[in-house]
Every structure is written in structure tokens, then in C-alpha cells.
Design a protein around this motif. Sequence first.
Motif: not given
Length: 279
Positions: A171-189
Motif C-alpha cells: 500500500i505504501n509503495a503504491a501510494a508513492t508510485v501513484a504520484s507518477l503520470p498514468p503512463e509511467e505507472q503502467v510502465a512500472a507495473v
Amino acid sequence: MNITINQVLQSYIDPLTASEYAALERSLLAEGCRDALVLWNDVLIDGHNRYAICRQHGIEFKTIQNTSFTSLDDVMLWMIDNHLARRSVSDFQRGVLALRKKEIVAARSPAPVSAADAPDGENAPKPPMSTREEVAKAARLSSNQISQIEKIQKAASPELVEAVRSGTISINAAATVASLPPEEQVAAVAGGKKLLRQAAKEIREQRAATRTPREPKAPHVSQDTPETGNEPWAENAAQAPSETERLRGEIASLKQKVAQLQAENVELNQRIAALIDAS
């Protein structure tokens, strides 16, 4: 028998993993469906996975009616409380369910009464589940975790939500990654668990680098002690730069940090792209 599946109610159930679903299927095939499915009129409110497996394999099942509900909201609250009590429900799902309960309770509660309109000038009582602390208590989580789940719900891409729901990322890491733009979130996943953790780590490091260090507190001078001007701190204060010079120095330092972070962000995007190409 006509059984209706309500998609909203079904969404309250955390989907089983492939291994959990297979284990339930083996149990039902070997022992039959021993526990009755719970209905509200013709709407299924408990036993969705068992119902799907029984229909697939032609396994007989029993049903019971719960007649204690007067509205769909009553059913929702019952299902939420039922799932919140189960140990198998993940922390993220418990937080999501508790936040849904807060929304339902808030919608059912009467409009708040101001202190001026309250009888005898008393403070109007707050409706239940109105604070983050109450939501956290219902979910058996911390207030900070509830805040992080709210951020995930607002800013996370569907892919990132699925990653935290499945346990790929905390949860903690996901909340941090959620600050990235959507396309960068998708790439990280898409890069998997390792890349998600690395992305969260680098974001935290970037935030830490941009924090302005706190100013040291001025020494306390007792009112009973006369100031002579000979104290060591007085000499240091006299030699300190002016406020304008200090602010100029801070601005220059911040500009340098911003340039550094922009370069690091470009490097992070290149790493993500390289990992995606290699996968």
C-alpha cells in the motif's frame, strides 16, 4: 430457482486467486456445497464463488433468506461488515471496504446541524464513520494507511490498483508510485515487482532531496539576564548573511536540485523503457 447477481454487491468481494478458486472447486466436487447460499429476495448476497462453481458442475446447493434488510444499503453494510470480519481479506481490500462503508453511512445520515442551531448551544453529535480514525479502526489499519488507500483510489491507474490488490506492491509503495503520470505507472507495473519497488524508492529519494532543511532555533534569552552584546551567539548573528542573501542562496540551491531531479526522472524513464523492452 431464479438467482440474481448484483454487480455492485459482487464487487465487494475480493476475487479469489487461481489456487484459492481451484481449492474451493476441489472441495465442492468432493464434498458438495455444505453451506447454504444467502439470498435477499432473489439477490445473492453471500456465496458468489460457490454459486458459480456449483452451476458450472451441476452441484446441488441450498439457499436461505435473510429478511432483516429493508434496503439495498442495508445489504451493502451487512456484506461489508461480513467481509471486514474475515482474516483472509487483504489490508487494501479492508481499507476499500471501510471507505465504502463511510460513504454509505454518510449518505444515510441526516444533514449535520451547526452549533448555532443545536439545542441549548450544545455541539451537534458527529455522524458515525465521519473521521479517518473511525474508518481506520473499522478496517483494522492505521490512519496513514487509510490516507494512502484514498490516494491510490484517486490517482492510481487501474493497472497499479490491480498490482496492490494482488499483493505485487505494498500500500505504501503504491501510494508513492501513484504520484507518477498514468503512463509511467503502467510502465512500472509492466516491469514487475522489482521495478515497482525501485520506482517507489527513487521517488522517495527525490522527495527527500527537495525538502528544505529546518532553520536552527535561535537561543533562548532569559528576560532576567541583561543582554551585553558579548554573547557568542550575538557575534554569530552579527556575522550572519542578510535575509535577502539567505533567500537567494536557497533559491539557487533549489534550482540546482530541480535540475538534478529532472535529470534523474529522465534516467528513471529510460530504465523503465529498457526493462519493458527486455521483458
